[in-house]
Write a protein that holds these residues in place. Structure first.
Motif, PDB file in Angstrom:
ATOM      1  N   ARG A   1      13.841  18.927  -2.804  1.00 27.31           N
ATOM      2  CA  ARG A   1      13.192  18.815  -4.104  1.00 27.31           C
ATOM      3  C   ARG A   1      11.678  18.611  -4.016  1.00 27.31           C
ATOM      4  O   ARG A   1      11.062  17.931  -4.827  1.00 27.31           O
ATOM      5  CB  ARG A   1      13.857  17.684  -4.928  1.00 27.31           C
ATOM      6  CG  ARG A   1      15.355  17.874  -5.085  1.00 27.31           C
ATOM      7  CD  ARG A   1      16.053  16.659  -5.636  1.00 27.31           C
ATOM      8  NE  ARG A   1      16.177  15.576  -4.678  1.00 27.31           N
ATOM      9  CZ  ARG A   1      17.171  15.457  -3.788  1.00 27.31           C
ATOM     10  NH1 ARG A   1      18.121  16.368  -3.741  1.00 27.31           N
ATOM     11  NH2 ARG A   1      17.221  14.435  -2.953  1.00 27.31           N
ATOM     12  N   ARG A   2      11.096  19.256  -2.998  1.00 33.39           N
ATOM     13  CA  ARG A   2       9.642  19.188  -2.808  1.00 33.39           C
ATOM     14  C   ARG A   2       9.246  20.205  -1.756  1.00 33.39           C
ATOM     15  O   ARG A   2      10.100  20.739  -1.035  1.00 33.39           O
ATOM     16  CB  ARG A   2       9.215  17.791  -2.349  1.00 33.39           C
ATOM     17  CG  ARG A   2       9.852  17.368  -1.035  1.00 33.39           C
ATOM     18  CD  ARG A   2       9.259  16.091  -0.502  1.00 33.39           C
ATOM     19  NE  ARG A   2       9.933  15.615   0.702  1.00 33.39           N
ATOM     20  CZ  ARG A   2       9.784  16.107   1.923  1.00 33.39           C
ATOM     21  NH1 ARG A   2       8.962  17.140   2.127  1.00 33.39           N
ATOM     22  NH2 ARG A   2      10.443  15.589   2.950  1.00 33.39           N
ATOM     23  N   ASP A   3       7.955  20.489  -1.648  1.00 32.68           N
ATOM     24  CA  ASP A   3       7.470  21.357  -0.579  1.00 32.68           C
ATOM     25  C   ASP A   3       7.538  20.630   0.756  1.00 32.68           C
ATOM     26  O   ASP A   3       7.342  19.410   0.831  1.00 32.68           O
ATOM     27  CB  ASP A   3       6.024  21.781  -0.849  1.00 32.68           C
ATOM     28  CG  ASP A   3       5.941  22.866  -1.923  1.00 32.68           C
ATOM     29  OD1 ASP A   3       6.977  23.498  -2.201  1.00 32.68           O
ATOM     30  OD2 ASP A   3       4.837  23.059  -2.474  1.00 32.68           O
ATOM     31  N   LEU A   4       7.812  21.370   1.808  1.00 29.61           N
ATOM     32  CA  LEU A   4       7.853  20.796   3.151  1.00 29.61           C
ATOM     33  C   LEU A   4       6.445  20.756   3.736  1.00 29.61           C
ATOM     34  O   LEU A   4       5.620  21.654   3.479  1.00 29.61           O
ATOM     35  CB  LEU A   4       8.753  21.620   4.072  1.00 29.61           C
ATOM     36  CG  LEU A   4      10.254  21.329   4.033  1.00 29.61           C
ATOM     37  CD1 LEU A   4      10.850  21.640   2.670  1.00 29.61           C
ATOM     38  CD2 LEU A   4      10.978  22.128   5.116  1.00 29.61           C
TER      39      LEU A   4
ATOM     40  N   PRO B   1      16.763  20.027  -9.541  1.00 30.93           N
ATOM     41  CA  PRO B   1      15.829  20.802 -10.372  1.00 30.93           C
ATOM     42  C   PRO B   1      15.950  22.299 -10.097  1.00 30.93           C
ATOM     43  O   PRO B   1      16.232  22.715  -8.967  1.00 30.93           O
ATOM     44  CB  PRO B   1      14.446  20.276  -9.947  1.00 30.93           C
ATOM     45  CG  PRO B   1      14.702  18.946  -9.326  1.00 30.93           C
ATOM     46  CD  PRO B   1      16.056  19.028  -8.711  1.00 30.93           C
ATOM     47  N   ASP B   2      15.727  23.109 -11.131  1.00 28.01           N
ATOM     48  CA  ASP B   2      15.729  24.553 -10.924  1.00 28.01           C
ATOM     49  C   ASP B   2      14.340  25.009 -10.500  1.00 28.01           C
ATOM     50  O   ASP B   2      13.406  24.211 -10.398  1.00 28.01           O
ATOM     51  CB  ASP B   2      16.218  25.283 -12.173  1.00 28.01           C
ATOM     52  CG  ASP B   2      15.291  25.079 -13.379  1.00 28.01           C
ATOM     53  OD1 ASP B   2      14.252  24.387 -13.244  1.00 28.01           O
ATOM     54  OD2 ASP B   2      15.608  25.609 -14.461  1.00 28.01           O
TER      55      ASP B   2
ATOM     56  N   LEU C   1      10.672  23.026 -10.458  1.00 28.91           N
ATOM     57  CA  LEU C   1       9.996  22.810  -9.177  1.00 28.91           C
ATOM     58  C   LEU C   1       8.604  23.442  -9.158  1.00 28.91           C
ATOM     59  O   LEU C   1       7.680  22.894  -8.551  1.00 28.91           O
ATOM     60  CB  LEU C   1      10.841  23.370  -8.029  1.00 28.91           C
ATOM     61  CG  LEU C   1      12.130  22.601  -7.702  1.00 28.91           C
ATOM     62  CD1 LEU C   1      12.924  23.328  -6.628  1.00 28.91           C
ATOM     63  CD2 LEU C   1      11.814  21.177  -7.259  1.00 28.91           C
ATOM     64  N   GLU C   2       8.465  24.558  -9.817  1.00 29.53           N
ATOM     65  CA  GLU C   2       7.153  25.204  -9.855  1.00 29.53           C
ATOM     66  C   GLU C   2       6.157  24.360 -10.648  1.00 29.53           C
ATOM     67  O   GLU C   2       4.980  24.252 -10.273  1.00 29.53           O
ATOM     68  CB  GLU C   2       7.276  26.603 -10.459  1.00 29.53           C
ATOM     69  CG  GLU C   2       5.976  27.404 -10.446  1.00 29.53           C
ATOM     70  CD  GLU C   2       5.380  27.555  -9.045  1.00 29.53           C
ATOM     71  OE1 GLU C   2       4.122  27.539  -8.945  1.00 29.53           O
ATOM     72  OE2 GLU C   2       6.140  27.672  -8.058  1.00 29.53           O
TER      73      GLU C   2
END
Length: 545
Positions: free
Chosen positions: A138-141, A218-219, A223-224
């Motif tokens: 649920r986040r960027d790596l 989240p979709d 997320l965007e």
């Protein structure tokens, strides 16, 4: 557009909850009761079994996956997500490992369902795995996380081949704390009226919103917004929150709350004395009819009722407590004493699985209006009445305790260990009615203090037997369904029956405040503290208006 997407006061309440819950700050310094944004300290939350299964389904759309089963989940305040009982036991840890490995195996077998490239080139598989990890966590790596994940995949691919490497990476993604838990570290502290608060990040707000409204991850659209750091204040959060409430997935979020608040899973867990009920059926036919026909219909009637009232009806707590409309099958229509028309336009085909490993249930429910003199809302529906009964006698104790605990937020203490048998009387004379039986029982010194307020509520349900059927006679004597409410600020006094009780509850601010508190417990996954008083007061006042 907003009115069209989410009509009704209830959805307006949920919208308010979305904004308040998502933008709530965690108090870093001394609590400020005057500050409406102040809440007590939150603890680390973990995915419930329902959230886990919903998330897996949404991470791998179209995949043929097995429903994941976890060890028995404890509950606090009636909810299974409370942080007080989210200890990672050895059994639970083993279940996470076994389930993740099995999901990884199934995804590796079906990988072409998710990866569009004709051949599974390394670059294509790696891009998919990085995207999967970002959606699952649920986040960027970070760059380091991406490099570590790809390094593991390449090494495992050398040792175990493509399928083995895919299985291991997928199972790894689903076992790390970033997936299983919902960490909220927050951003930089901010000063608010002299008190230091830690605001949530956009990623954390997206996660809060999604698991609260949808009970799942989240979709891509949410997320965007988090990726662009656009979920920072109520004005910006409002449009995506309205979108989420208008999505069909909001149904599963609302139902998850009410399944637990209303103890819907309890419906169907008890039996009857078949010499008293369904006695015209021979052998095991009565038991089969109860457990395979009646109780499944009782179990899903309140789910359909809640969704209809929240998303198509008045959208109010009063509607849930007083509406005479409900949905019945031919079998439950007989118990209610109503007729249904197979040609009615208000019919719903309901499909579900009864129990975690039960049979597939597929039945048509028909919208009907019940007798307003006999029924009013969820508390007079068959499921509640049957599940809060004994095999022979309805239980005013179980029914009264439920109302006090779930609707008035005044739970009764546990019973003492020396409670006498229900039918024991000093003079040895058998009671004539169920009410008399419980009145005699409650005169015991071990019971009388607690039972005064419990039975006063519970006796208002005496018009309903253990099957939930309405009755005016009990053992040949007129039913006495009079009772009272005690210990509230705005609804104490005599009550003539359960219909009047339901109407009084619907008009009570005490009940609305309790309902707000129950939503808080569910949303924050913890019991309220003194530090939450101001926050709950603002929410309660908003719900009451």
């Amino acid at each position: 557009m907003r009115t069209e997407a989410c009509r009704g006061a209830w959805r307006l309440l949920l919208m308010g909850w979305c904004l308040a819950f998502a933008t709530a700050c965690t108090d870093k310094g001394a609590n400020s009761p005057e500050n409406d944004s102040a809440i007590g300290f939150d603890q680390l939350k973990r995915l419930s079994s329902a959230q886990y299964n919903n998330t897996i389904r949404d991470l791998f759309p179209g995949a043929e996956l097995e429903n994941v089963v976890f060890p028995f989940e404890l509950s606090v305040d009636g909810f299974d997500n409370n942080v007080a009982v989210n200890t990672a036991t050895p059994g639970l840890t083993d279940a996470y490992y076994r389930n993740a490995m099995r999901i990884g195996e199934l995804i590796a077998e079906q990988i072409h369902t998710f990866v569009s490239c004709e051949e599974l080139e390394q670059s294509c598989a790696e891009a998919y795995l990085l995207d999967l990890a970002a959606r699952a966590w649920r986040r960027d790596l970070s760059t380091q996380e991406q490099e570590s994940l790809l390094s593991d995949y390449r090494g495992w691919m050398t040792d175990y081949g493509v399928d083995g490497a895919l299985q291991l990476v997928v199972s790894y993604i689903l076992q790390v704390p970033e997936f299983i838990y919902l960490p909220e570290l927050g951003g930089e502290p901010v000063d608010l009226n002299g008190t230091s608060f830690i605001p949530l990040t956009s990623w954390e707000i997206a996660t809060r919103l999604s698991y609260f409204v949808w009970n799942t991850t989240p979709d891509q659209e949410l997320l965007e917004l988090a990726r662009q750091d656009k979920l920072r204040d109520r004005e910006v959060i409002s449009p995506p929150a309205w979108r989420m409430l208008g999505d069909g997935k909001a149904h599963q979020g609302v139902l998850n709350f009410y399944r637990q608040l209303l103890d819907l899973e309890k419906i169907g867990s008890n039996s009857l004395d078949f010499s008293v009920y369904l006695s015209d059926m021979e052998g095991d036919a009565g038991s089969d009819y109860l457990h395979q026909v009646l109780q499944p219909a009782m179990r899903y009637e309140p789910e359909i009722f809640v969704l209809d009232e929240v998303f198509r009806g008045t959208g109010s707590l009063a509607g849930l407590l007083t509406s005479t409309k409900t949905y019945v099958t031919p079998a439950t229509a007989q118990l209610y004493g109503v007729e249904i028309s197979p040609n009615t336009a208000d019919a719903i085909q309901w499909q579900s699985q009864v129990g975690s490993v039960g049979f597939e249930y597929d039945e048509t429910f028909y919208g009907v209006q019940l007798n307003e003199q006999e029924r009013a809302g969820i508390l007079t529906q068959l499921g509640f009445l049957n599940s809060h009964s004994k095999p022979v006698y309805p239980s005013p104790i179980l029914r009264g305790v439920f109302v006090k605990d779930r609707l008035l937020c005044t739970p009764a203490p546990p019973p003492p260990g020396d409670v006498p048998a229900l039918d024991e009387m000093d003079d040895g004379v058998a009671p004539r009615t169920n009410r008399e039986r419980y009145e005699n029982h409650s005169r015991s010194p071990a019971c009388s203090v607690c039972h005064e307020s419990i039975d006063a509520i519970g006796f208002t349900f005496e018009n309903y037997d253990s099957l939930g059927q309405f009755r005016t006679q009990d053992n040949g004597y007129p039913v006495d369904a009079t009772g009272a409410v005690m210990g509230t600020e705005d609804m104490d006094g005599p009550v003539s029956n359960a219909v009047e009780l339901s109407k009084n509850l619907a008009q009570s601010k005490t009940v609305h405040n309790c309902h707000t508190k129950q939503w808080f417990r569910y949303a924050f996954a913890r019991t309220e503290t003194s530090g939450d008083k101001g926050y709950l007061g603002v929410l309660g006042d908003g719900f009451w208006q």
